[in-house]
Design an enzyme around this catalytic site. Structure first.
Site, PDB file in Angstrom:
ATOM      1  N   HIS A   1     -13.591   1.628   2.187  1.00  0.00           N
ATOM      2  CA  HIS A   1     -12.414   1.918   1.376  1.00  0.00           C
ATOM      3  C   HIS A   1     -11.568   2.993   2.030  1.00  0.00           C
ATOM      4  O   HIS A   1     -12.098   3.996   2.518  1.00  0.00           O
ATOM      5  CB  HIS A   1     -12.832   2.423  -0.005  1.00  0.00           C
ATOM      6  CG  HIS A   1     -13.090   1.333  -0.996  1.00  0.00           C
ATOM      7  ND1 HIS A   1     -12.086   0.573  -1.519  1.00  0.00           N
ATOM      8  CD2 HIS A   1     -14.231   0.876  -1.544  1.00  0.00           C
ATOM      9  CE1 HIS A   1     -12.596  -0.314  -2.360  1.00  0.00           C
ATOM     10  NE2 HIS A   1     -13.914  -0.152  -2.381  1.00  0.00           N
TER      11      HIS A   1
ATOM     12  N   CYS B   1      -8.017  -0.642   4.827  1.00  0.00           N
ATOM     13  CA  CYS B   1      -6.712  -1.197   4.462  1.00  0.00           C
ATOM     14  C   CYS B   1      -5.591  -0.260   4.879  1.00  0.00           C
ATOM     15  O   CYS B   1      -5.770   0.921   5.112  1.00  0.00           O
ATOM     16  CB  CYS B   1      -6.639  -1.488   2.964  1.00  0.00           C
ATOM     17  SG  CYS B   1      -6.683  -0.028   1.942  1.00  0.00           S
TER      18      CYS B   1
ATOM     19  N   ARG C   1      -4.269  -4.260   7.729  1.00  0.00           N
ATOM     20  CA  ARG C   1      -5.579  -3.653   7.941  1.00  0.00           C
ATOM     21  C   ARG C   1      -5.477  -2.742   9.158  1.00  0.00           C
ATOM     22  O   ARG C   1      -4.741  -3.034  10.103  1.00  0.00           O
ATOM     23  CB  ARG C   1      -6.641  -4.717   8.231  1.00  0.00           C
ATOM     24  CG  ARG C   1      -6.861  -5.694   7.109  1.00  0.00           C
ATOM     25  CD  ARG C   1      -7.549  -5.052   5.913  1.00  0.00           C
ATOM     26  NE  ARG C   1      -7.756  -6.031   4.861  1.00  0.00           N
ATOM     27  CZ  ARG C   1      -6.870  -6.300   3.895  1.00  0.00           C
ATOM     28  NH1 ARG C   1      -5.734  -5.640   3.855  1.00  0.00           N
ATOM     29  NH2 ARG C   1      -7.132  -7.210   2.989  1.00  0.00           N
TER      30      ARG C   1
END
Lengths: 53, 229
Positions: free
Chosen positions: B128, B197, B206
Site C-alpha cells: 500500500h 500505486c 503504478r
C-alpha cells in the site's frame, strides 16, 4: 428525526442523554466494524498490484 | 414546512458526520489496525524462527545453491521480513504470500507465481502507498543503489535497486516477469520488483522499482552491512 427519537426515549433528561450516548457509540461501532470495511474497497487505495485489472 | 426544513437539515448533518467518520476510518483507523496486524505477523515470524521450524526445508532453502525443492509459501501466511533503510531506520514490514485485499491489509504481498525469495527469476512484492499503515508512502524516494534487505529466518538477502521509481499503467504485467520488461535487465537473474500505486491517493498508475540480488549471508553471520548504522 432526532427530536422524534429524543421524545421516545424513556426516563428524564439525564437518562435520555445517557441512552443517546450509548446509541451513538453503537452506531459508530457498527459503522467501523461492518459498514466502512465494506465501503472502503470501493475506493482506489487498494489497487497497488499490476495484475488485477 | 418547518418539519421539512428540519428533516433536510438533520439529514445533511447526519451525512456530513458520516463522511467525516469515514475519512477518520480510512486515514487513521486502517493504519491502527494494519500496524497491529503487521507487528503481530512479525512477532509470529520471530517466534516461529526461534523455535527453529522455519518451514522452508533448512538453511539451503532460498540460497543460490539450493538443491532440494523447498516448501511452497502458504497463501496468506507471512514468510519474510523486509527492511528498506531509505524508508526509515525502523522501517520493517512482513511479507505475505498472495496479493489479495486481506493480505495487503496485514503487510506486503508477494505475487503468487513469481520467484521465491533469493531465487532465480523475479521476486515481486506489492504494498500500500496510502492507508493501512502507509508502508510505501515514501516509495518515490527510493534511488538506484538503495538496499532492500529481506530475511526468511535462515538467511539475509540484500538486493540493490537498479532502476526506479518507474511509472507505468496497471495493466503492465510484464514488469513482474522473470526478466522484467523495460527494467534494463537483459539476462535471467535473481531480481526483486516492488510495486505500489501512483498517484499517492489514486489508482491510475503504478510505481515500480527493480533490484538485483547483491549478497546473501546466513542469519548466524549477523545483520548485513546495509542494515548496520
Amino acid at each position: 428525526m432526532y427530536g422524534w427519537i429524543w421524545r421516545h426515549l424513556p426516563g428524564n433528561a439525564w437518562v435520555k442523554a445517557l441512552v443517546s450516548l450509548v446509541l451513538v457509540l453503537a452506531v459508530v461501532y457498527v459503522l467501523f466494524q461492518y459498514v466502512f470495511p465494506w465501503a472502503e474497497p470501493l475506493l482506489p487505495f487498494n489497487d497497488v498490484t499490476v495484475d488485477n485489472q | 414546512m418547518r418539519v421539512i426544513v428540519r428533516s433536510v437539515s438533520e439529514l445533511c448533518i447526519t451525512l456530513g458526520t458520516l463522511i467525516v467518520l469515514f475519512v477518520v476510518y480510512v486515514l487513521f483507523w486502517t493504519g491502527v489496525r494494519a500496524d497491529g496486524a503487521m507487528s503481530d505477523q512479525i512477532d509470529r515470524l520471530h517466534r516461529q524462527w526461534s523455535r527453529g521450524s522455519v518451514g522452508q526445508a533448512g538453511a539451503a532453502g532460498g540460497r543460490p545453491a539450493a538443491a532440494a525443492e523447498p516448501e511452497p509459501y502458504r497463501a496468506g501466511r507471512a514468510f519474510a521480513i523486509m527492511y528498506i533503510p531509505r524508508l526509515g531506520a525502523t522501517w520493517n514490514k512482513p511479507v505475505l504470500e498472495g496479493t489479495g485485499r486481506d493480505v495487503l491489509a496485514k503487510g506486503l504481498a508477494h505475487y503468487r507465481g513469481t520467484a521465491r525469495l533469493g531465487g532465480r527469476g523475479n521476486f515481486a512484492v506489492a504494498g500500500h502507498r496510502r492507508t493501512y499503515g502507509d508502508p510505501f508512502k515514501d516509495f518515490p524516494r527510493l534511488r538506484r543503489g538503495d538496499a532492500v534487505v529481506l530475511t526468511d529466518g535462515t538467511a539475509w538477502f540484500t538486493y540493490r535497486i537498479d532502476k526506479g521509481p518507474y511509472k507505468t499503467v496497471p495493466t503492465d504485467v510484464e514488469v513482474i516477469d522473470p526478466v522484467p520488461r523495460t527494467s534494463g535487465y537483459t539476462r535471467p537473474g535473481r531480481y526483486l520488483t516492488l510495486t505500489t500505486c501512483d498517484p499517492e491517493w489514486g489508482h491510475s498508475h503504478r510505481l515500480i522499482v527493480w533490484a538485483h540480488l547483491d549478497s546473501t549471508q546466513p542469519v548466524e553471520a549477523g545483520e548485513p552491512k546495509a542494515l548496520r548504522r
